[in-house]
Design an enzyme around this catalytic site. Structure first.
Site, PDB file in Angstrom:
ATOM      1  N   GLY A 150     -13.377  -3.793   1.248  1.00 57.99           N
ATOM      2  CA  GLY A 150     -12.276  -4.085   2.171  1.00 57.99           C
ATOM      3  C   GLY A 150     -12.332  -3.416   3.527  1.00 57.99           C
ATOM      4  O   GLY A 150     -11.843  -3.957   4.517  1.00 57.99           O
ATOM      5  N   GLU A 204     -10.251   3.739   4.403  1.00 55.60           N
ATOM      6  CA  GLU A 204      -9.712   2.670   3.551  1.00 55.60           C
ATOM      7  C   GLU A 204      -9.085   1.571   4.400  1.00 55.60           C
ATOM      8  O   GLU A 204      -8.646   1.818   5.527  1.00 55.60           O
ATOM      9  CB  GLU A 204      -8.638   3.241   2.614  1.00 55.60           C
ATOM     10  CG  GLU A 204      -9.106   3.429   1.186  1.00 55.60           C
ATOM     11  CD  GLU A 204      -9.301   2.120   0.421  1.00 55.60           C
ATOM     12  OE1 GLU A 204      -9.616   1.070   1.017  1.00 55.60           O
ATOM     13  OE2 GLU A 204      -9.140   2.155  -0.804  1.00 55.60           O
ATOM     14  N   ASP A 205      -9.053   0.381   3.842  1.00 50.97           N
ATOM     15  CA  ASP A 205      -8.352  -0.725   4.493  1.00 50.97           C
ATOM     16  C   ASP A 205      -6.850  -0.576   4.335  1.00 50.97           C
ATOM     17  O   ASP A 205      -6.091  -0.684   5.297  1.00 50.97           O
ATOM     18  CB  ASP A 205      -8.834  -2.079   3.928  1.00 50.97           C
ATOM     19  CG  ASP A 205      -8.886  -2.114   2.399  1.00 50.97           C
ATOM     20  OD1 ASP A 205      -8.468  -1.125   1.738  1.00 50.97           O
ATOM     21  OD2 ASP A 205      -9.343  -3.127   1.850  1.00 50.97           O
ATOM     22  N   ASP A 262      -2.027   1.031  -1.220  1.00 53.11           N
ATOM     23  CA  ASP A 262      -0.977   0.214  -1.833  1.00 53.11           C
ATOM     24  C   ASP A 262      -0.252   1.079  -2.874  1.00 53.11           C
ATOM     25  O   ASP A 262       0.623   1.864  -2.528  1.00 53.11           O
ATOM     26  CB  ASP A 262      -1.671  -1.022  -2.424  1.00 53.11           C
ATOM     27  CG  ASP A 262      -0.735  -2.076  -2.946  1.00 53.11           C
ATOM     28  OD1 ASP A 262       0.322  -2.298  -2.345  1.00 53.11           O
ATOM     29  OD2 ASP A 262      -1.072  -2.713  -3.966  1.00 53.11           O
ATOM     30  N   LYS A 284       1.298   0.554   2.482  1.00 49.98           N
ATOM     31  CA  LYS A 284       2.503  -0.137   1.992  1.00 49.98           C
ATOM     32  C   LYS A 284       3.361   0.877   1.251  1.00 49.98           C
ATOM     33  O   LYS A 284       3.241   1.007   0.026  1.00 49.98           O
ATOM     34  CB  LYS A 284       2.100  -1.236   0.998  1.00 49.98           C
ATOM     35  CG  LYS A 284       1.420  -2.439   1.588  1.00 49.98           C
ATOM     36  CD  LYS A 284       1.138  -3.409   0.438  1.00 49.98           C
ATOM     37  CE  LYS A 284       0.452  -4.646   0.920  1.00 49.98           C
ATOM     38  NZ  LYS A 284       0.034  -5.514  -0.214  1.00 49.98           N
ATOM     39  N   PHE A 344       1.393  -9.528   0.570  1.00 56.21           N
ATOM     40  CA  PHE A 344      -0.061  -9.611   0.419  1.00 56.21           C
ATOM     41  C   PHE A 344      -0.687 -10.116   1.711  1.00 56.21           C
ATOM     42  O   PHE A 344      -0.266 -11.128   2.267  1.00 56.21           O
ATOM     43  CB  PHE A 344      -0.427 -10.538  -0.746  1.00 56.21           C
ATOM     44  CG  PHE A 344      -1.877 -10.484  -1.086  1.00 56.21           C
ATOM     45  CD1 PHE A 344      -2.384  -9.459  -1.869  1.00 56.21           C
ATOM     46  CD2 PHE A 344      -2.752 -11.444  -0.603  1.00 56.21           C
ATOM     47  CE1 PHE A 344      -3.740  -9.381  -2.164  1.00 56.21           C
ATOM     48  CE2 PHE A 344      -4.111 -11.381  -0.886  1.00 56.21           C
ATOM     49  CZ  PHE A 344      -4.604 -10.345  -1.671  1.00 56.21           C
ATOM     50  N   ASP A 393      -9.559  -9.461   1.375  1.00 59.93           N
ATOM     51  CA  ASP A 393      -9.806 -10.777   0.781  1.00 59.93           C
ATOM     52  C   ASP A 393      -8.660 -11.260  -0.083  1.00 59.93           C
ATOM     53  O   ASP A 393      -7.794 -10.481  -0.494  1.00 59.93           O
ATOM     54  CB  ASP A 393     -11.055 -10.713  -0.112  1.00 59.93           C
ATOM     55  CG  ASP A 393     -10.780  -9.944  -1.398  1.00 59.93           C
ATOM     56  OD1 ASP A 393     -10.218  -8.831  -1.312  1.00 59.93           O
ATOM     57  OD2 ASP A 393     -11.100 -10.458  -2.488  1.00 59.93           O
ATOM     58  N   ARG A 430     -12.362 -12.479   3.997  1.00 64.75           N
ATOM     59  CA  ARG A 430     -12.638 -11.165   4.592  1.00 64.75           C
ATOM     60  C   ARG A 430     -13.082 -11.270   6.049  1.00 64.75           C
ATOM     61  O   ARG A 430     -12.935 -10.339   6.825  1.00 64.75           O
ATOM     62  CB  ARG A 430     -13.761 -10.443   3.838  1.00 64.75           C
ATOM     63  CG  ARG A 430     -13.397  -9.982   2.453  1.00 64.75           C
ATOM     64  CD  ARG A 430     -14.476  -9.027   1.922  1.00 64.75           C
ATOM     65  NE  ARG A 430     -14.389  -8.890   0.482  1.00 64.75           N
ATOM     66  CZ  ARG A 430     -13.540  -8.085  -0.151  1.00 64.75           C
ATOM     67  NH1 ARG A 430     -12.685  -7.356   0.530  1.00 64.75           N
ATOM     68  NH2 ARG A 430     -13.529  -8.011  -1.455  1.00 64.75           N
TER      69      ARG A 430
HETATM   70  P1  5GP Z   1      -4.129   0.812  -4.528  1.00 70.68           P
HETATM   71  O1  5GP Z   1      -5.036   1.498  -5.489  1.00 70.68           O
HETATM   72  O2  5GP Z   1      -3.580   1.715  -3.451  1.00 70.68           O
HETATM   73  O3  5GP Z   1      -3.022   0.059  -5.238  1.00 70.68           O
HETATM   74  O4  5GP Z   1      -4.934  -0.366  -3.902  1.00 70.68           O
HETATM   75  C1  5GP Z   1      -5.802  -0.232  -2.916  1.00 70.68           C
HETATM   76  C2  5GP Z   1      -6.681  -1.459  -2.811  1.00 70.68           C
HETATM   77  O5  5GP Z   1      -6.028  -2.671  -3.228  1.00 70.68           O
HETATM   78  C3  5GP Z   1      -6.997  -1.665  -1.356  1.00 70.68           C
HETATM   79  O6  5GP Z   1      -8.090  -0.886  -0.970  1.00 70.68           O
HETATM   80  C4  5GP Z   1      -7.236  -3.145  -1.295  1.00 70.68           C
HETATM   81  O7  5GP Z   1      -8.576  -3.400  -1.595  1.00 70.68           O
HETATM   82  C5  5GP Z   1      -6.329  -3.716  -2.360  1.00 70.68           C
HETATM   83  N1  5GP Z   1      -5.078  -4.230  -1.745  1.00 70.68           N
HETATM   84  C6  5GP Z   1      -3.864  -3.658  -1.736  1.00 70.68           C
HETATM   85  N2  5GP Z   1      -2.963  -4.396  -1.054  1.00 70.68           N
HETATM   86  C7  5GP Z   1      -3.643  -5.484  -0.616  1.00 70.68           C
HETATM   87  C8  5GP Z   1      -3.277  -6.653   0.155  1.00 70.68           C
HETATM   88  O8  5GP Z   1      -2.144  -6.855   0.607  1.00 70.68           O
HETATM   89  N3  5GP Z   1      -4.279  -7.539   0.390  1.00 70.68           N
HETATM   90  C9  5GP Z   1      -5.552  -7.375  -0.063  1.00 70.68           C
HETATM   91  N4  5GP Z   1      -6.420  -8.312   0.244  1.00 70.68           N
HETATM   92  N5  5GP Z   1      -5.930  -6.308  -0.794  1.00 70.68           N
HETATM   93  C10 5GP Z   1      -4.979  -5.367  -1.061  1.00 70.68           C
HETATM   94 MG    MG Z   2      -9.922  -1.111  -0.425  1.00 71.25          MG
END
Ligand code: 5GP
Ligand code: MG
Length: 184
Positions: free
Chosen positions: A53, A107-108, A111, A139, A160, A167, A173
């Protein structure tokens, strides 16, 4: 975005609407790059973008640091465990020693925070001197575990998003700006 016409994009079975345009993204990246460079250029940091990402963000960010830096990509590889029904996630790609280093995770989006929590724990086990977290998006409403974010592009709502590295089921992407899911 041309004029006031909203250009909906179809990714697989879902519709997405423009959310953050290229100019806005560029401003976020430039500001974050300046902050990171100001604070960390003397630390000889090693940058760790989390694939897939963050590839676009990492590329744009690294170009703007203004000093030669070390870069190594990491990835969570998930594979089906044949002995259990669960999906196991493993961190791969550590080609260099993290011991005693200032490590900057790129990181992108943060979440729930679980990914970043796992990563920070792993880097501590690898005896990093300090871990700094750079993320383009966060978020806060979705957070399940607290994680420190040192450098942030912007906070977004709990929708989302795709594009600029992110993606939807493997597609989108390459979109140059950020789109958000149109709920049906
Ligand atoms: P976490 O472990 O913080 O829940 O998730 C992190 C990963 O989930 C991010 O690095 C990303 O790859 C994916 N992710 C979380 N939210 C989104 C979103 O809104 N869109 C996309 N495409 N990926 C997300
Ligand atoms: Mg990621």
């Amino acid at each position: 975005m041309k004029g006031s016409k909203v250009e909906i994009v179809q990714v697989l079975d879902k519709k997405f609407t423009p959310y953050i345009n290229q100019e806005e993204i560029a401003e976020l990246v430039t500001r974050v790059a300046k902050e990171v460079s100001r604070d960390l250029r003397n630390e000889k940091p090693i940058f760790l973008p989390v694939l897939n990402g963050s590839f676009m963000f990492a590329s744009d960010l690294m170009k703007q640091l203004g000093f030669p830096a070390e870069l190594s990509f990491i990835k969570f590889s998930s594979y089906q465990n044949t002995e259990t029904t669960g999906t196991v996630k493993e961190l791969i790609g550590f080609e260099r020693s993290m011991k005693g280093r200032t490590v900057v995770v790129i990181e992108d989006i943060v979440d729930t925070g679980y990914t970043m929590q796992t990563l920070i724990q792993t880097l501590k086990e690898k005896e990093a001197k300090q871990v700094k977290v750079v993320t383009l998006f966060s978020k806060p409403e979705a957070r399940k575990v607290e994680v420190p974010i040192d450098y942030l592009g912007m906070e977004i709502g709990n929708n989302f998003i795709v594009g600029y590295g992110l993606d939807y089921n493997g597609e989108g992407r390459n979109l140059p700006c950020i789109y958000e899911l149109v709920k049906d």
